[in-house]
Write an enzyme that holds these catalytic residues in place. Structure first.
Site, short mmCIF file in Angstrom:
data_model
loop_
_atom_site.label_atom_id
_atom_site.label_comp_id
_atom_site.label_asym_id
_atom_site.label_seq_id
_atom_site.Cartn_x
_atom_site.Cartn_y
_atom_site.Cartn_z
N LEU A 67 3.20 -1.98 -0.11
CA LEU A 67 2.50 -3.09 0.52
C LEU A 67 2.32 -2.82 2.01
O LEU A 67 1.23 -3.01 2.56
CB LEU A 67 3.28 -4.38 0.27
N ILE A 70 -0.39 -0.14 2.61
CA ILE A 70 -1.75 -0.64 2.38
C ILE A 70 -2.12 -1.67 3.45
O ILE A 70 -3.24 -1.68 3.95
CB ILE A 70 -1.90 -1.22 0.96
N GLU A 71 -1.19 -2.53 3.81
CA GLU A 71 -1.48 -3.58 4.79
C GLU A 71 -1.73 -3.02 6.19
O GLU A 71 -2.69 -3.39 6.84
CB GLU A 71 -0.33 -4.59 4.85
N SER A 72 -0.82 -2.17 6.68
CA SER A 72 -0.90 -1.77 8.09
C SER A 72 -0.79 -0.27 8.33
O SER A 72 -0.91 0.16 9.48
CB SER A 72 0.25 -2.45 8.86
N TYR A 156 -7.37 -4.47 -3.20
CA TYR A 156 -6.03 -4.55 -2.62
C TYR A 156 -4.96 -4.44 -3.71
O TYR A 156 -4.02 -3.65 -3.59
CB TYR A 156 -5.87 -5.87 -1.86
#
Length: 190
Positions: A67, A70-72, A156
């Protein structure tokens, strides 16, 4: 320790996503998932923070790392165009609800984001839906009674699942699914 029912659900998620996930594998370019280590930290420290928050909130550390990637991409100073902040890209309103004072503090951000992900897992009882709620918000998941039909959210959920597979299995998804299903069969639960 992750309950076998959660692992079985993750395996089911992985199996459901196999065609789209591996269809995109050819598009992957080296370095796409390079994890940036926050300033003043080491890779070992970051993995420790992830393990600590994961254990505290009953999550698989590979899921939390996927997570974050993928997020940051591991950028503690990341700010999305919509205003999400830090490693786990927490929206300001959610940060207030989680009592996260400094979204750019990597340990606090990982803890709060993990707590929020656990909340979504408890609410929806499904990893796919929890990831969709993390991305699009729980109200969108409720409104559509499933993963919302938003292209960004669809991508996502698949991207986090894809990265989770790689982190959890070293790319050997078949062996991972077999192991999880054997464990579930040993308990008599799917």
């Amino acid at each position: 320790m992750i309950p076998k029912t959660v692992l079985a659900a993750m395996a089911a998620l992985l199996l459901a996503l196999v065609p789209p996930v591996f269809a995109r594998a050819a598009e992957h370019t080296p370095g796409e998932f390079e994890f940036r280590v926050p300033k003043g930290a080491t890779s070992a420290q970051v993995k420790g923070w992830i393990r600590q928050a994961s254990a505290k909130h009953g999550l698989d550390p590979c899921l939390v790392q996927a997570l974050i990637e993928i997020e940051s991409g591991g950028d503690q100073a990341a700010v999305s165009p919509k205003g999400a902040q830090g490693l786990m890209q927490i929206m300001p309103g959610t940060a207030r609800d989680l009592k996260l004072d400094d979204p750019f503090d990597p340990t606090a951000n990982i803890d709060a984001g993990s707590r929020y992900l656990r909340e979504q897992l408890r609410t929806f009882g499904d990893v796919r839906l929890a990831l969709a709620a993390y991305n699009a918000g729980p109200e969108a998941v409720r409104k559509f009674a499933g993963v919302p039909p938003y292209p960004e959210t669809q991508r996502y959920v698949a991207a986090v699942a894809n990265r989770f597979i790689v982190l959890k299995t070293g790319g050997n998804m078949e062996a991972f699914v077999k192991k999880v299903l054997e464990g579930a069969n040993a308990t008599g639960k799917p």
